[in-house]
Write a protein that holds these residues in place. Structure first.
Motif, PDB file in Angstrom:
ATOM      1  N   ARG A  28      -9.090   1.552   8.891  1.00 25.69           N
ATOM      2  CA  ARG A  28      -8.836   2.162   7.580  1.00 25.69           C
ATOM      3  C   ARG A  28      -7.417   2.721   7.551  1.00 25.69           C
ATOM      4  O   ARG A  28      -6.663   2.586   8.515  1.00 25.69           O
ATOM      5  N   THR A  29      -7.066   3.387   6.485  1.00 21.25           N
ATOM      6  CA  THR A  29      -5.732   3.960   6.303  1.00 21.25           C
ATOM      7  C   THR A  29      -5.304   4.771   7.519  1.00 21.25           C
ATOM      8  O   THR A  29      -6.070   5.581   8.039  1.00 21.25           O
ATOM      9  N   VAL A  30      -4.080   4.544   7.966  1.00 17.57           N
ATOM     10  CA  VAL A  30      -3.503   5.351   9.039  1.00 17.57           C
ATOM     11  C   VAL A  30      -2.814   6.533   8.362  1.00 17.57           C
ATOM     12  O   VAL A  30      -1.901   6.358   7.558  1.00 17.57           O
ATOM     13  N   ARG A  31      -3.271   7.716   8.668  1.00 18.36           N
ATOM     14  CA  ARG A  31      -2.841   8.918   7.948  1.00 18.36           C
ATOM     15  C   ARG A  31      -1.615   9.581   8.542  1.00 18.36           C
ATOM     16  O   ARG A  31      -0.830  10.183   7.846  1.00 18.36           O
ATOM     17  N   SER A  46       0.845  -1.192   0.000  1.00 17.34           N
ATOM     18  CA  SER A  46       0.000   0.000   0.000  1.00 17.34           C
ATOM     19  C   SER A  46       0.884   1.247   0.000  1.00 17.34           C
ATOM     20  O   SER A  46       2.092   1.169  -0.011  1.00 17.34           O
ATOM     21  N   ARG A  47       0.236   2.370   0.069  1.00 17.25           N
ATOM     22  CA  ARG A  47       0.930   3.660   0.090  1.00 17.25           C
ATOM     23  C   ARG A  47       1.338   4.007   1.517  1.00 17.25           C
ATOM     24  O   ARG A  47       0.568   3.855   2.449  1.00 17.25           O
ATOM     25  N   ALA A  48       2.570   4.496   1.686  1.00 20.58           N
ATOM     26  CA  ALA A  48       2.999   5.058   2.972  1.00 20.58           C
ATOM     27  C   ALA A  48       2.544   6.513   3.000  1.00 20.58           C
ATOM     28  O   ALA A  48       2.779   7.262   2.053  1.00 20.58           O
ATOM     29  N   TRP A  49       1.864   6.918   4.075  1.00 19.29           N
ATOM     30  CA  TRP A  49       1.317   8.264   4.159  1.00 19.29           C
ATOM     31  C   TRP A  49       2.212   9.228   4.915  1.00 19.29           C
ATOM     32  O   TRP A  49       2.251  10.412   4.608  1.00 19.29           O
ATOM     33  N   ALA A  50       2.896   8.754   5.945  1.00 17.04           N
ATOM     34  CA  ALA A  50       3.702   9.668   6.762  1.00 17.04           C
ATOM     35  C   ALA A  50       4.744   8.876   7.533  1.00 17.04           C
ATOM     36  O   ALA A  50       4.626   7.659   7.706  1.00 17.04           O
ATOM     37  N   CYS A  66       3.343   5.075   8.641  1.00 14.80           N
ATOM     38  CA  CYS A  66       1.948   4.633   8.624  1.00 14.80           C
ATOM     39  C   CYS A  66       1.446   4.652   7.197  1.00 14.80           C
ATOM     40  O   CYS A  66       1.972   5.366   6.345  1.00 14.80           O
ATOM     41  N   GLY A  67       0.418   3.825   6.927  1.00 13.07           N
ATOM     42  CA  GLY A  67      -0.017   3.737   5.545  1.00 13.07           C
ATOM     43  C   GLY A  67      -1.388   3.147   5.333  1.00 13.07           C
ATOM     44  O   GLY A  67      -2.165   2.939   6.266  1.00 13.07           O
ATOM     45  N   GLY A  68      -1.646   2.861   4.072  1.00  9.73           N
ATOM     46  CA  GLY A  68      -2.931   2.363   3.630  1.00  9.73           C
ATOM     47  C   GLY A  68      -3.228   0.936   4.061  1.00  9.73           C
ATOM     48  O   GLY A  68      -4.343   0.460   3.899  1.00  9.73           O
ATOM     49  N   ASP A  69      -2.259   0.246   4.615  1.00 12.90           N
ATOM     50  CA  ASP A  69      -2.471  -1.126   5.079  1.00 12.90           C
ATOM     51  C   ASP A  69      -3.048  -1.180   6.492  1.00 12.90           C
ATOM     52  O   ASP A  69      -3.085  -2.221   7.113  1.00 12.90           O
ATOM     53  N   ARG A  70      -3.484  -0.015   7.017  1.00  8.64           N
ATOM     54  CA  ARG A  70      -4.079   0.117   8.357  1.00  8.64           C
ATOM     55  C   ARG A  70      -3.081  -0.151   9.468  1.00  8.64           C
ATOM     56  O   ARG A  70      -3.462  -0.443  10.600  1.00  8.64           O
ATOM     57  N   ALA A  71      -1.798  -0.057   9.176  1.00 10.58           N
ATOM     58  CA  ALA A  71      -0.772  -0.391  10.155  1.00 10.58           C
ATOM     59  C   ALA A  71       0.194   0.764  10.397  1.00 10.58           C
ATOM     60  O   ALA A  71       0.380   1.630   9.549  1.00 10.58           O
ATOM     61  N   VAL A  72       0.797   0.719  11.571  1.00  7.21           N
ATOM     62  CA  VAL A  72       1.930   1.574  11.904  1.00  7.21           C
ATOM     63  C   VAL A  72       3.115   0.639  12.054  1.00  7.21           C
ATOM     64  O   VAL A  72       3.015  -0.399  12.716  1.00  7.21           O
TER      65      VAL A  72
END
Length: 115
Positions: free
Chosen positions: A62-65, A17-21, A34-40
């Motif tokens: 859902r996605t962890v932003r 998935s995408r890494a958000w931050a 954190c990312g779109g895989d709902r994980a940190v």
């Protein structure tokens, strides 16, 4: 003269998935992504590479932003598109979801004395 930054390392933080931050711990020894895989994911340096030391995947649906460390480095907050915020407490062998009380802040201080 402008100085240029050099790429020190590149890795796939959230492969499916995408890494958000990403956020550095206050000591600079850990990196939370954190990312779109709902994980940190909590990363640490091992030799010349970065390895995932802990996977926090039970907090969000859902996605962890975004994720942010407390100033003491003992807590990590994560926020998600599922409208939840999780506070994770760092332990010797990993992380657990913390249940902070309204009586203290994340450093364990009485909020009235902080003001």
């Amino acid at each position: 003269m402008k100085r240029r930054l050099q790429l020190a390392s590149r890795f796939s933080a959230h492969p499916d998935s995408r890494a958000w931050a990403a956020a550095w711990s206050p000591a600079g020894s850990l990196l939370a992504s954190c990312g779109g895989d709902r994980a940190v994911r909590i990363w640490a340096r091992q030799g010349d590479s970065w390895v995932c030391r802990w996977l926090l995947e039970d907090g969000h649906q859902r996605t962890v932003r975004k994720a942010a460390w407390s100033p003491c480095g003992g807590y990590l907050a994560s926020v998600s598109f599922d409208a939840t915020t999780c506070i994770w407490r760092k332990k010797e062998d990993g992380f657990e979801v913390a249940q902070p009380s309204c009586d203290t802040d994340v450093l364990g201080r009485d909020p009235v004395s902080v003001l």
